[in-house]
Scaffold this motif. Structure first.
Motif, short mmCIF file in Angstrom:
data_model
loop_
_atom_site.label_atom_id
_atom_site.label_comp_id
_atom_site.label_asym_id
_atom_site.label_seq_id
_atom_site.Cartn_x
_atom_site.Cartn_y
_atom_site.Cartn_z
N ALA A 184 0.82 -1.21 0.00
CA ALA A 184 0.00 0.00 0.00
C ALA A 184 0.86 1.26 0.00
CB ALA A 184 -0.93 -0.01 1.21
N ASP A 185 1.98 1.23 0.73
CA ASP A 185 2.85 2.41 0.76
C ASP A 185 3.39 2.72 -0.63
OD1 ASP A 185 3.03 3.19 3.63
OD2 ASP A 185 3.68 1.13 3.82
N HIS A 186 3.71 1.69 -1.36
CA HIS A 186 4.21 1.92 -2.72
C HIS A 186 3.15 2.64 -3.56
CE1 HIS A 186 6.77 0.09 -6.19
NE2 HIS A 186 6.57 1.37 -6.34
N HIS A 187 1.90 2.28 -3.42
CA HIS A 187 0.83 2.94 -4.15
C HIS A 187 0.71 4.41 -3.75
CE1 HIS A 187 -1.04 -0.47 -6.31
NE2 HIS A 187 -0.60 -1.19 -5.29
N VAL A 188 0.90 4.71 -2.47
CA VAL A 188 0.83 6.10 -2.01
C VAL A 188 1.87 6.95 -2.74
CG1 VAL A 188 1.19 7.62 -0.04
CG2 VAL A 188 -0.15 5.54 0.24
N TRP A 189 3.12 6.49 -2.69
CA TRP A 189 4.19 7.32 -3.24
C TRP A 189 4.23 7.25 -4.76
CZ3 TRP A 189 5.96 10.72 -0.02
CH2 TRP A 189 5.83 10.46 1.34
N ARG A 190 3.73 6.19 -5.33
CA ARG A 190 3.60 6.16 -6.79
C ARG A 190 2.59 7.19 -7.25
NH1 ARG A 190 0.47 3.53 -10.72
NH2 ARG A 190 1.64 3.03 -12.62
N SER A 191 1.45 7.28 -6.58
CA SER A 191 0.45 8.28 -6.95
C SER A 191 1.00 9.69 -6.78
CB SER A 191 -0.80 8.10 -6.09
OG SER A 191 -1.49 6.93 -6.44
N ALA A 192 1.70 9.93 -5.67
CA ALA A 192 2.26 11.26 -5.44
C ALA A 192 3.31 11.61 -6.49
CB ALA A 192 2.86 11.34 -4.03
N THR A 193 4.07 10.63 -6.95
CA THR A 193 5.10 10.88 -7.96
C THR A 193 4.49 11.19 -9.31
OG1 THR A 193 6.62 9.38 -6.80
CG2 THR A 193 7.12 9.89 -9.10
N LEU A 194 3.45 10.47 -9.69
CA LEU A 194 2.86 10.63 -11.01
C LEU A 194 1.85 11.78 -11.09
CD1 LEU A 194 2.22 6.86 -11.80
CD2 LEU A 194 3.85 8.33 -12.98
N ALA A 195 1.29 12.18 -9.95
CA ALA A 195 0.15 13.09 -9.97
C ALA A 195 0.41 14.41 -10.69
CB ALA A 195 -0.32 13.35 -8.53
N PRO A 196 1.51 15.14 -10.43
CA PRO A 196 1.64 16.46 -11.05
C PRO A 196 1.71 16.44 -12.57
CG PRO A 196 3.14 16.25 -9.18
CD PRO A 196 2.59 14.88 -9.45
N SER A 197 2.25 15.37 -13.18
CA SER A 197 2.45 15.38 -14.63
C SER A 197 1.69 14.28 -15.37
CB SER A 197 3.94 15.24 -14.95
OG SER A 197 4.48 14.06 -14.37
N ARG A 198 1.32 13.19 -14.68
CA ARG A 198 0.65 12.06 -15.34
C ARG A 198 -0.52 11.60 -14.47
NH1 ARG A 198 6.00 8.48 -17.04
NH2 ARG A 198 7.20 10.21 -17.92
N TRP A 199 -1.56 12.42 -14.47
CA TRP A 199 -2.65 12.15 -13.56
C TRP A 199 -3.39 10.86 -13.92
CZ3 TRP A 199 -4.24 12.73 -8.97
CH2 TRP A 199 -5.56 12.44 -8.63
N THR A 200 -3.53 10.57 -15.19
CA THR A 200 -4.25 9.35 -15.59
C THR A 200 -3.58 8.11 -15.01
OG1 THR A 200 -4.94 10.43 -17.63
CG2 THR A 200 -5.10 8.04 -17.54
N ALA A 201 -2.23 8.06 -15.05
CA ALA A 201 -1.51 6.93 -14.48
C ALA A 201 -1.59 6.94 -12.96
CB ALA A 201 -0.06 6.94 -14.94
N ALA A 202 -1.57 8.11 -12.35
CA ALA A 202 -1.62 8.19 -10.89
C ALA A 202 -2.98 7.76 -10.35
CB ALA A 202 -1.30 9.62 -10.43
N LYS A 203 -4.01 7.98 -11.14
CA LYS A 203 -5.37 7.71 -10.66
C LYS A 203 -5.60 6.23 -10.40
CE LYS A 203 -10.19 8.68 -11.88
NZ LYS A 203 -11.09 9.24 -12.91
#
Length: 793
Positions: free
Chosen positions: A346-365
Motif C-alpha cells: 500500500a505504501d508503494h501505491h501512495v508514493w507512486r500516486s504522489a510521484t505521477l500526480a503532477p504530470s501524469r494524472w491518468t496513471a496516478a489515478k
C-alpha cells in the motif's frame, strides 16, 4: 506543482527608553515560502538591522529592544526557517535553517529580505540505468515489495534465549526494519527447506514430552545469515519489534522534540555504517513529519559517508519520496514508478500516486483508491501534504470524480485544511468542475476571507469565474487583481494573479501593461523552479497577447516591442517546437521587420531538430525571399533540409528553391527545380523567371495563361503581363489588358500603370493632337503617382 505554506505578518514597535521623547517606529515581520527558498522580511523606518549569517542559522539585531512575536513565528509552518529565539533583552532574533543552506540578504529601501535557499545536493543523471547494487532488495525474491513490510512474530512462537528489551535506538534502526525478524520453529516431523543455505541449529532436549507445534512458514525479505538464527529455548518476555521501513506514524512519534533530540544524539555518537543508519533514521523521521528540507540534508550527509549497497537503496527510496512530497519528482527516474507494486504494498501505491500526480494524472489515478485507504494511518502533517498534492493535481486535470474522493478524505480525516482555507478552495474547485457556479463562488468567498495562500488563490479563481460567467467586466477584474497584487507578495499565488492580470490588460487593449506583466514574470521568477512553473502559467498570457496582435491592424510596433524587450522570456516560455516565437516572427514579417523576423527564426531553427527544423527552415526562407535575399534563402533551405513530413511540405520546399533561383537570375536552375510541378504557384515562378531573363514574348504568354485561369487574377500578374506585352511591342495586348483589368488595379500600387502603357503614340510625321498630349500627360501623372506609392514605406 509546488506546495507553499505559511504567511505571517505581525506589526511590532521598537521599545524606546523611558527617557526617549519621540514615538517608536513600527516594524513589520513577514515570512513566506517558495518551492526553492523561504523568506523573512522586516520593514523598519529607522534603518536596517544587522544580519549575521551562519552555516546552520542566523541572527538579526537592532539597537533597541523589540517585542518579537515569538509565539506567532514559531507557530507558523516554514520549511527552512525554524527555532526562533530572542536574546539581548529583545534586541536580537535568532533562527535556524538547514545546515549548508544558501542564504541571501538584500535590502530595498526600508525592507530587509533574508532568503534561505536549498543546500546544494548532488544528483544522478535522469534516465541513467540503476546500478546493480541498488536493485538488490528488489531482486532477492520474486514479487518482493519495494517497502519490506515486516510483521512481529506471533505470540505462540518461541523467542530467543535471554532476550533483552529493544531500546528506542534499536527500534529506530533502518537496517533492522529492512530485514525480517528470524522466525524460529520447533523441530517438525518433516524439515522445511530453509530460505538461507545454512545447517539446521542444534535443538536441546525438552523437559517434558509434548506434541510439537505446527511449523510456521519462514518470512524473510533479505537472506538471514546462519549466525543470526539462535537455538530454540524457553519463551522470554515479548518485546517490541523494530519499526518497519514505512510505518511513518511510528517514525513520527508522539514527542517531536524528544524524538529529534534522540536522533541527533545518535548521529553525533555513531561512526561509519552506524552513522549512515542514524542519518537514515533521521530522514525517515523528517519524512513522517513532512519536513523535506531537513530530510534532504540528512540524506546528503549520509551519501557523503560512503554508504553500503543496501543503504544506498534506502537513500534512493527516501530521496524519491521527498521529491514526490514536493511535487518535483521525475516519474521516469523514480523507483516508485519503475518498480511495479503488488496489491499488498500500500505504501508503494501512495508514493507512486504522489510521484505521477503532477504530470501524469491518468496513471496516478489507478493507485488512488489504495493510496487514500493507506493514508488513514499516516501522520497528520504528512497526510495533509500528500492529500493537498493529490487534490491540486486532480483539480488541474479537471477530474471531478477523483477530486470528490480526495475532498471527502480531507473532511473525514480531522478536517484537513479547514482552518487555512484549503478545504474551501478545493470544494470550490469541485463545484466549478460540476458547473455549480454559485456554490463555487460561495466556497471561494469563504476561503478568500483568510489572508493566506489559499485565500488569495481563491480570490484569483473567483475573479476568473466571474469573468467567464459575465458577472465581472475587465476593468473590475483589473481593479481587483491589482489590489491583490500589491496587497500580498512572497507566495505562489502572485504568479497566477500576475498572469490573470496580464490577460485582463490584453483583453482591455492595454498591450504595454500586459507586456510589463509578462516581463515581470520572467525577471522575478525565471531563475527558480516556481519561476519555471510561472513561465508555464505565463504561456497563456503570451498566447493572449500574440493572438490580440494577430487580429489587430497596425500592431507591428507592439510585436517589435515584445521581441526586443522580452525576447529571452518568450524563448523561456515557449515549447520545444518554438510555436510562439514562430507566430511572433510572422507578425514581424507582416509589419515589414524582416531582419528581426529572420533573426528570430534563425534562433528557433538552431534549437529544433528533425521535421520541426525543416518546417522552421521553410518559414525562414519565405521571410528572406520577401526581403530580396535569395542566396541566403537557398543556404537556409540546404542547411535545414530533412525528412519532409508530407508531400505538401516537399512541394513547398521545391517551390521556394525555384523562387530563390529566379530571384538570383538563374532561370535554367529555376526551371529544373520546377520540373514535375503544376499549379498556379509553379506557373507564376516560370513566368517570373522568363520576365527576369528578358524573354518578353514568352513571359507575356506565361502571364496570359495565369490571367486566363480560374479565380481572380492577382494585381502583380496583371501588371507584369502588361509590362511584358509592352516590352514585346504588343500594343494590342496592352490595350486589351487595360480594358479588361483596368479597374482591378485601382487602389493598388499598380494603379495608373495600364493607362500609361495603353496610350498609343501618333503616327510619325503627323502633328501631335490635343488628345494625344492630354493622354501623354495623364499617363505621366499616373506613372508619377505609382512611383510615389512605391517609394512610400
Amino acid at each position: 506543482m509546488s506546495i507553499s505554506l505559511a504567511l505571517l505578518s505581525v506589526t511590532t514597535a521598537l521599545t524606546a527608553p523611558p527617557a526617549a521623547a519621540e514615538a517608536p517606529a513600527p516594524i513589520t515581520v513577514q515570512t513566506g515560502d517558495h518551492a526553492d527558498f523561504s523568506r523573512l522580511a522586516l520593514v523598519n523606518a529607522q534603518g536596517a538591522p544587522a544580519v549575521d549569517v551562519g552555516s546552520c542559522g542566523g541572527r538579526v539585531a537592532f539597537s533597541q529592544g523589540v517585542p518579537w512575536p515569538l509565539e506567532a513565528l514559531n507557530g507558523t509552518y516554514s520549511r527552512r526557517l525554524t527555532g526562533f529565539q530572542t536574546g539581548e533583552e529583545g534586541r536580537s532574533l535568532t533562527m535556524d535553517w538547514p545546515c549548508g543552506s544558501r542564504v541571501t540578504v538584500r535590502r530595498e529601501r526600508r525592507i530587509t529580505f533574508i532568503d534561505v535557499a536549498d543546500p546544494p545536493r548532488p544528483a544522478r543523471k535522469p534516465g541513467a540505468p540503476v546500478p546493480a547494487s541498488e536493485g538488490v532488495l528488489l531482486a532477492e525474491a520474486p514479487g518482493a515489495s519495494v517497502f519490506p513490510v515486516i510483521a512481529p512474530p506471533p505470540a505462540h512462537e518461541p523467542a530467543p534465549a535471554q532476550a533483552a528489551p529493544i531500546s528506542l535506538a534499536e527500534r529506530l534502526s533502518p537496517v533492522a526494519s529492512a530485514q525480517a525478524q528470524p522466525v524460529v520453529q520447533a523441530q517438525p516431523a518433516v524439515q522445511a527447506p530453509p530460505v538461507a543455505q545454512a545447517p539446521p541449529p542444534v535443538q536441546p532436549q525438552p523437559v517434558a514430552k509434548a506434541p510439537p507445534p505446527k511449523p510456521e512458514p519462514a518470512r524473510t525479505v533479505a537472506a538471514v545469515p546462519p549466525s543470526a538464527v539462535p537455538p530454540v529455548t524457553a519463551p522470554a518476555v515479548q518485546t517490541d519489534p523494530p519499526i518497519r521501513a514505512f510505518d511513518l506514524d511510528a517514525w513520527a512519534g508522539d514527542d517531536y522534540p524528544a524524538r529529534k533530540q534522540h536522533l541527533e544524539q545518535r548521529i553525533a555518537e555513531s561512526q561509519g555504517r552506524a552513522r549512515v543508519d542514524a542519518l537514515l533514521a533521521m530522514a525517515r523521521f523528517t519524512l513522517a513529519r513532512a519536513l523535506p528540507e531537513e530530510g534532504r540534508a540528512a540524506l546528503d550527509a549520509a551519501e557523503s559517508l560512503t554508504p553500503g549497497p543496501d543503504q544506498r537503496y534506502e537513500l534512493r527510496l527516501l530521496r524519491d519520496a521527498f521529491r514526490a512530497l514536493d511535487g518535483t519528482a521525475d516519474p521516469d527516474d523514480s523507483q516508485f514508478v519503475r518498480a511495479q507494486p503488488t496489491p499488498a504494498a500500500a505504501d508503494h501505491h501512495v508514493w507512486r500516486s504522489a510521484t505521477l500526480a503532477p504530470s501524469r494524472w491518468t496513471a496516478a489515478k489507478s493507485s488512488l483508491p489504495i493510496a487514500l485507504k493507506r493514508l488513514l494511518s499516516y501522520p497528520a502533517d504528512l497526510r495533509g501534504r500528500l492529500l493537498t498534492l493529490l487534490a491540486e493535481s486532480a483539480g488541474e486535470a479537471a477530474d471531478g470524480t477523483a477530486l470528490n474522493l480526495i475532498v471527502l478524505e480531507m473532511i473525514t480525516l480531522d478536517g484537513i485544511g479547514s482552518t487555512d482555507g484549503r478545504l474551501d478552495f478545493f470544494r470550490g474547485r469541485l463545484a466549478e468542475l460540476h458547473n455549480e457556479t454559485a456554490e463555487a463562488l460561495t466556497h471561494y468567498k469563504r476561503a478568500a476571507a483568510l489572508p493566506n495562500l489559499y485565500g488569495h488563490r481563491a480570490q484569483v479563481r473567483s475573479i476568473e469565474l466571474r469573468l467567464a460567467s459575465g458577472a465581472l467586466d475587465d476593468p473590475g477584474a483589473i481593479a481587483e487583481l491589482e489590489s491583490l497584487r500589491y496587497a500580498w507578495r512572497g507566495g505562489d499565488v502572485e504568479t497566477d494573479a500576475l498572469a490573470a492580470l496580464g490577460a485582463a490588460y490584453t483583453r482591455a487593449g492595454r498591450i504595454d501593461a500586459a507586456l510589463d506583466i509578462f516581463g515581470l514574470l520572467g525577471r522575478r521568477f525565471g531563475a527558480t523552479a516556481r519561476g519555471r512553473a510561472a513561465l508555464t502559467t505565463g504561456r497563456g498570457l503570451l498566447d493572449a497577447v500574440i493572438g490580440h496582435l494577430e487580429t489587430t491592424p497596425g500592431s507591428a510596433l507592439d510585436a517589435l516591442s515584445l521581441q526586443v524587450r522580452y525576447g529571452r522570456t518568450v524563448a523561456l516560455t515557449d515549447d520545444d517546437a518554438g510555436t510562439r516565437q514562430r507566430r511572433l516572427a510572422r507578425l514581424l514579417a507582416r509589419g515589414g521587420f524582416t531582419l528581426e523576423a529572420a533573426r528570430l527564426l534563425h534562433t528557433v531553427a538552431e534549437a529544433t531538430r528533425g521535421a520541426e527544423r525543416a518546417a522552421v527552415g521553410l518559414e525562414l526562407a519565405r521571410v528572406l525571399l520577401d526581403a530580396g535575399r535569395g542566396s541566403e534563402a537557398l543556404a537556409v533551405l540546404d542547411h535545414t533540409a530533412g525528412p519532409a513530413p508530407d508531400a505538401a511540405a516537399a512541394e513547398r520546399r521545391a517551390l521556394l528553391r525555384a523562387e530563390a533561383f529566379a530571384a538570383e537570375g538563374e532561370a535554367m536552375r529555376a526551371f529544373d527545380a520546377l520540373r514535375g510541378l503544376t499549379g498556379p504557384d509553379a506557373a507564376r515562378i516560370r513566368a517570373d523567371s522568363l520576365f527576369r531573363a528578358g524573354e518578353w514574348p514568352a513571359a507575356r504568354a506565361a502571364y496570359a495563361e495565369l490571367l486566363g485561369g480560374p479565380g481572380t487574377p492577382l494585381p502583380d500578374d496583371i501588371a507584369f503581363h502588361a509590362l511584358a506585352a509592352f516590352r514585346a511591342g504588343d500594343d494590342a495586348a496592352v490595350t486589351a489588358a487595360a480594358e479588361r483589368h483596368g479597374k482591378a488595379l485601382a487602389g493598388t500600387r499598380w494603379a495608373g500603370l495600364l493607362d500609361a502603357l495603353a496610350v498609343p503614340p501618333d503616327p510619325p510625321g503627323k502633328p501631335l493632337s490635343g488628345a494625344t498630349v492630354s493622354g501623354q500627360l495623364a499617363a505621366a501623372e499616373a506613372l508619377a503617382g505609382m512611383v510615389r506609392r512605391w517609394k512610400t514605406p
